[in-house]
Motif scaffolding. Structure first.
Motif, PDB file in Angstrom:
ATOM      1  N   GLN A 207       0.822  -1.207   0.000  1.00  0.00           N
ATOM      2  CA  GLN A 207       0.000   0.000   0.000  1.00  0.00           C
ATOM      3  C   GLN A 207       0.854   1.254   0.000  1.00  0.00           C
ATOM      4  OE1 GLN A 207      -2.424  -0.896   3.446  1.00  0.00           O
ATOM      5  NE2 GLN A 207      -4.173  -1.457   2.173  1.00  0.00           N
ATOM      6  N   SER A 208       1.996   1.201   0.687  1.00  0.00           N
ATOM      7  CA  SER A 208       2.883   2.366   0.686  1.00  0.00           C
ATOM      8  C   SER A 208       3.461   2.614  -0.704  1.00  0.00           C
ATOM      9  CB  SER A 208       4.009   2.173   1.707  1.00  0.00           C
ATOM     10  OG  SER A 208       4.885   1.117   1.320  1.00  0.00           O
ATOM     11  N   LEU A 209       3.776   1.532  -1.427  1.00  0.00           N
ATOM     12  CA  LEU A 209       4.244   1.689  -2.812  1.00  0.00           C
ATOM     13  C   LEU A 209       3.143   2.247  -3.703  1.00  0.00           C
ATOM     14  CD1 LEU A 209       6.331  -1.576  -3.381  1.00  0.00           C
ATOM     15  CD2 LEU A 209       7.180   0.720  -2.866  1.00  0.00           C
ATOM     16  N   LEU A 210       1.933   1.752  -3.509  1.00  0.00           N
ATOM     17  CA  LEU A 210       0.815   2.254  -4.308  1.00  0.00           C
ATOM     18  C   LEU A 210       0.530   3.712  -3.970  1.00  0.00           C
ATOM     19  CD1 LEU A 210      -1.499   1.779  -6.287  1.00  0.00           C
ATOM     20  CD2 LEU A 210      -2.887   0.929  -4.378  1.00  0.00           C
ATOM     21  N   ALA A 216       0.851   7.910  -9.071  1.00  0.00           N
ATOM     22  CA  ALA A 216       1.282   8.659 -10.264  1.00  0.00           C
ATOM     23  C   ALA A 216       1.178   7.801 -11.513  1.00  0.00           C
ATOM     24  CB  ALA A 216       2.712   9.157 -10.072  1.00  0.00           C
ATOM     25  N   ILE A 217       1.550   6.515 -11.388  1.00  0.00           N
ATOM     26  CA  ILE A 217       1.478   5.622 -12.540  1.00  0.00           C
ATOM     27  C   ILE A 217       0.023   5.410 -12.970  1.00  0.00           C
ATOM     28  CG2 ILE A 217       1.912   3.261 -13.325  1.00  0.00           C
ATOM     29  CD1 ILE A 217       4.375   3.244 -11.494  1.00  0.00           C
ATOM     30  N   LEU A 218      -0.851   5.218 -11.982  1.00  0.00           N
ATOM     31  CA  LEU A 218      -2.261   4.999 -12.286  1.00  0.00           C
ATOM     32  C   LEU A 218      -3.000   6.292 -12.585  1.00  0.00           C
ATOM     33  CD1 LEU A 218      -3.065   2.361  -9.503  1.00  0.00           C
ATOM     34  CD2 LEU A 218      -2.759   1.937 -11.941  1.00  0.00           C
ATOM     35  N   GLN A 219      -2.336   7.418 -12.343  1.00  0.00           N
ATOM     36  CA  GLN A 219      -2.931   8.742 -12.548  1.00  0.00           C
ATOM     37  C   GLN A 219      -4.184   8.928 -11.689  1.00  0.00           C
ATOM     38  OE1 GLN A 219      -3.493   9.237 -16.802  1.00  0.00           O
ATOM     39  NE2 GLN A 219      -1.304   9.542 -17.162  1.00  0.00           N
ATOM     40  N   TRP A 220      -4.063   8.488 -10.437  1.00  0.00           N
ATOM     41  CA  TRP A 220      -5.127   8.682  -9.463  1.00  0.00           C
ATOM     42  C   TRP A 220      -4.773   9.857  -8.575  1.00  0.00           C
ATOM     43  CZ3 TRP A 220      -6.233   3.102  -7.253  1.00  0.00           C
ATOM     44  CH2 TRP A 220      -6.809   2.324  -8.285  1.00  0.00           C
ATOM     45  N   THR A 223      -6.817  12.332  -3.360  1.00  0.00           N
ATOM     46  CA  THR A 223      -8.104  12.622  -2.726  1.00  0.00           C
ATOM     47  C   THR A 223      -9.267  11.883  -3.372  1.00  0.00           C
ATOM     48  OG1 THR A 223      -8.380  14.572  -4.148  1.00  0.00           O
ATOM     49  CG2 THR A 223      -7.329  14.908  -2.010  1.00  0.00           C
ATOM     50  N   ALA A 224      -9.008  11.076  -4.401  1.00  0.00           N
ATOM     51  CA  ALA A 224     -10.081  10.353  -5.088  1.00  0.00           C
ATOM     52  C   ALA A 224     -10.602   9.215  -4.206  1.00  0.00           C
ATOM     53  CB  ALA A 224      -9.575   9.805  -6.417  1.00  0.00           C
ATOM     54  N   TRP A 225     -11.813   8.785  -4.485  1.00  0.00           N
ATOM     55  CA  TRP A 225     -12.432   7.723  -3.699  1.00  0.00           C
ATOM     56  C   TRP A 225     -11.593   6.456  -3.727  1.00  0.00           C
ATOM     57  CZ3 TRP A 225     -15.854   7.260  -0.032  1.00  0.00           C
ATOM     58  CH2 TRP A 225     -16.868   8.206   0.123  1.00  0.00           C
ATOM     59  N   GLN A 226     -11.130   6.034  -4.924  1.00  0.00           N
ATOM     60  CA  GLN A 226     -10.404   4.777  -5.012  1.00  0.00           C
ATOM     61  C   GLN A 226      -9.089   4.832  -4.235  1.00  0.00           C
ATOM     62  OE1 GLN A 226     -11.195   6.752  -7.529  1.00  0.00           O
ATOM     63  NE2 GLN A 226      -9.580   6.949  -9.080  1.00  0.00           N
ATOM     64  N   SER A 227      -8.443   5.987  -4.232  1.00  0.00           N
ATOM     65  CA  SER A 227      -7.188   6.120  -3.487  1.00  0.00           C
ATOM     66  C   SER A 227      -7.441   6.013  -1.989  1.00  0.00           C
ATOM     67  CB  SER A 227      -6.527   7.459  -3.819  1.00  0.00           C
ATOM     68  OG  SER A 227      -6.265   7.582  -5.195  1.00  0.00           O
ATOM     69  N   GLN A 228      -8.447   6.703  -1.508  1.00  0.00           N
ATOM     70  CA  GLN A 228      -8.743   6.691  -0.079  1.00  0.00           C
ATOM     71  C   GLN A 228      -9.221   5.314   0.383  1.00  0.00           C
ATOM     72  OE1 GLN A 228      -8.408   9.302   2.252  1.00  0.00           O
ATOM     73  NE2 GLN A 228      -7.234  10.256   0.597  1.00  0.00           N
ATOM     74  N   LEU A 229     -10.039   4.660  -0.432  1.00  0.00           N
ATOM     75  CA  LEU A 229     -10.579   3.362  -0.023  1.00  0.00           C
ATOM     76  C   LEU A 229      -9.528   2.262  -0.034  1.00  0.00           C
ATOM     77  CD1 LEU A 229     -14.078   3.351  -1.787  1.00  0.00           C
ATOM     78  CD2 LEU A 229     -13.560   3.784   0.618  1.00  0.00           C
TER      79      LEU A 229
END
Length: 287
Positions: A207-210, A216-220, A223-229
């Protein structure tokens, strides 16, 4: 009864002194000893440049405010080292009966729900103990620095500091419990002490790597929902930043607080519900 289960687990945990030491005492002790060494080294380095400080500047840095240090300590009470070493206590509580094949001896004395919740309750007490010890270690760290460097000691703690202190402690407590929920689910699914120790660490590392280059790689957006969840650590950091934001700081993005709260709530409740559901279906006659 649930209270009997909690008392039983606390008694058994108290008999395992090594687990208690590594979970609740080792990191604070390392903090104190390492802090004293840090202050001694810093003093020797500062002595070389102390003559370049103006009198007013020297006076401004020669004050240690224990009240502010207490608030800062509450902000780091759920640091990475604490999370990792608290897994020792979590693994002992959650996977110990699988390791020593003692479930069949205690499962007839209480309901399965109470047995699981009793272990969770005991871990909560261990968490509170570890947090108190860490805060005391933080104060010892500050006072040792003041004594070594000859600083004066003050204590300033107003209503705003008390609110920040309480909220940061609550967030740290939730973060530690949430991290250990992964250990609980792992223990029930794998029945392995080692898996209970290492799966949360591996998951947290991933999770720390993500949360770093992965977003940045996923362009998320963070503050987006998927990042927070997907990243409860990111949600924890967002809530902590809201608490510690000073006057005049830019407001948090709309909806970020809700996203972070939902993330932490799901990472708390889903592993717990999964562990309870799976545990109720397990055959414990050979455990």
């Amino acid at each position: 009864m649930l209270a009997d289960s909690v008392r039983s687990e606390l008694y058994r945990l108290s008999r395992n002194r090594m687990a208690v030491f590594w979970s609740a005492l080792f990191v604070p002790l390392l903090f104190v000893v390492g802090g004293a060494a840090f202050h001694l080294i810093t003093k020797s380095k500062m002595a070389e440049v102390s003559g370049d400080l103006a009198p007013g500047a020297a006076a401004s840095i020669a004050v240690t405010n224990l009240g502010q240090d207490l608030v800062q300590g509450a902000g780091i009470v759920a640091n990475g080292a604490v999370l990792v070493f608290m897994l020792i206590g979590a693994a002992t509580l959650y996977a110990g009966d699988y390791r020593w094949e003692t479930w069949r001896l205690i499962s007839a004395r209480n309901s399965r729900l109470n047995l699981i919740l009793g272990k969770v309750g005991a871990f909560k007490v261990l968490t509170l103990t570890a947090m108190v010890v860490f805060l005391i270690a933080g104060l010892v760290f500050s006072m040792s620095g003041a004594l070594i460097n000859g600083n004066s000691i003050t204590f300033s703690f107003d209503g705003g500091d008390a609110a920040d202190f309480g909220l940061l402690l609550l967030l740290g407590y939730i973060r530690i419990i949430q991290y250990a929920m992964v250990a609980l689910l792992t223990a029930v699914l794998t029945r392995s002490l080692l898996a209970t120790l290492f799966v949360p660490v591996v998951l947290g590392f991933g999770q720390s790597l993500l949360g770093g280059p992965g977003l940045a790689i996923l362009q998320w957006e963070p503050t987006a929902w998927q990042s927070q969840l997907l990243l409860p650590g990111l949600a924890f950091d967002a809530l902590k930043a809201m608490v510690t934001a000073g006057v005049g700081a830019p407001p948090a993005p709309d909806g970020l607080m809700l996203k972070a709260i939902v993330s932490l709530a799901l990472w708390l409740l889903v592993p717990l519900a999964g562990a309870i559901a799976w545990f109720n279906r397990q055959d414990l006659s050979k455990e």
